[in-house]
Design a protein around this motif. Structure first.
Motif, PDB file in Angstrom:
ATOM      1  N   LYS A   1     -28.582  57.559 -32.532  1.00  0.00           N
ATOM      2  CA  LYS A   1     -28.967  56.266 -31.957  1.00  0.00           C
ATOM      3  C   LYS A   1     -30.253  55.767 -32.600  1.00  0.00           C
ATOM      4  N   LEU A   2     -31.220  56.652 -32.766  1.00  0.00           N
ATOM      5  CA  LEU A   2     -32.485  56.256 -33.383  1.00  0.00           C
ATOM      6  C   LEU A   2     -32.275  55.817 -34.831  1.00  0.00           C
ATOM      7  N   ARG A   3     -31.423  56.522 -35.550  1.00  0.00           N
ATOM      8  CA  ARG A   3     -31.146  56.139 -36.948  1.00  0.00           C
ATOM      9  C   ARG A   3     -30.416  54.795 -37.021  1.00  0.00           C
ATOM     10  N   ALA A   4     -29.524  54.552 -36.084  1.00  0.00           N
ATOM     11  CA  ALA A   4     -28.833  53.255 -36.046  1.00  0.00           C
ATOM     12  C   ALA A   4     -29.833  52.137 -35.755  1.00  0.00           C
ATOM     13  N   ASP A   5     -30.748  52.380 -34.830  1.00  0.00           N
ATOM     14  CA  ASP A   5     -31.778  51.387 -34.526  1.00  0.00           C
ATOM     15  C   ASP A   5     -32.689  51.162 -35.733  1.00  0.00           C
ATOM     16  N   ALA A   6     -33.010  52.234 -36.447  1.00  0.00           N
ATOM     17  CA  ALA A   6     -33.833  52.108 -37.653  1.00  0.00           C
ATOM     18  C   ALA A   6     -33.117  51.270 -38.710  1.00  0.00           C
TER      19      ALA A   6
END
Length: 57
Positions: free
Chosen positions: A10-15
């Motif tokens: 999720k964090l990588r997608a947001d990044a």
């Protein structure tokens, strides 16, 4: 434990979304802001992954 596995994704997608906004932004301040956000979220993802690896030991 499964939350720690899904959070880095999720964090990588947001990044990635922040990086896209950075690339599309025409305002210099907004480009810089979204570049910092993308970098910060990527760092958080790496830290969460590292924490999950440590907790599995």
């Amino acid at each position: 434990m499964s939350e720690l596995i899904t959070q880095p994704d999720k964090l990588r997608a947001d990044a990635a979304e922040c990086a896209l906004i950075r690339d599309l932004a025409t305002d210099r301040d907004k480009r810089e802001l979204f570049a910092r956000l993308a970098e910060h979220l990527s760092t958080l993802a790496a830290e969460v992954e590292r924490a999950a690896d440590l907790s599995e030991r």
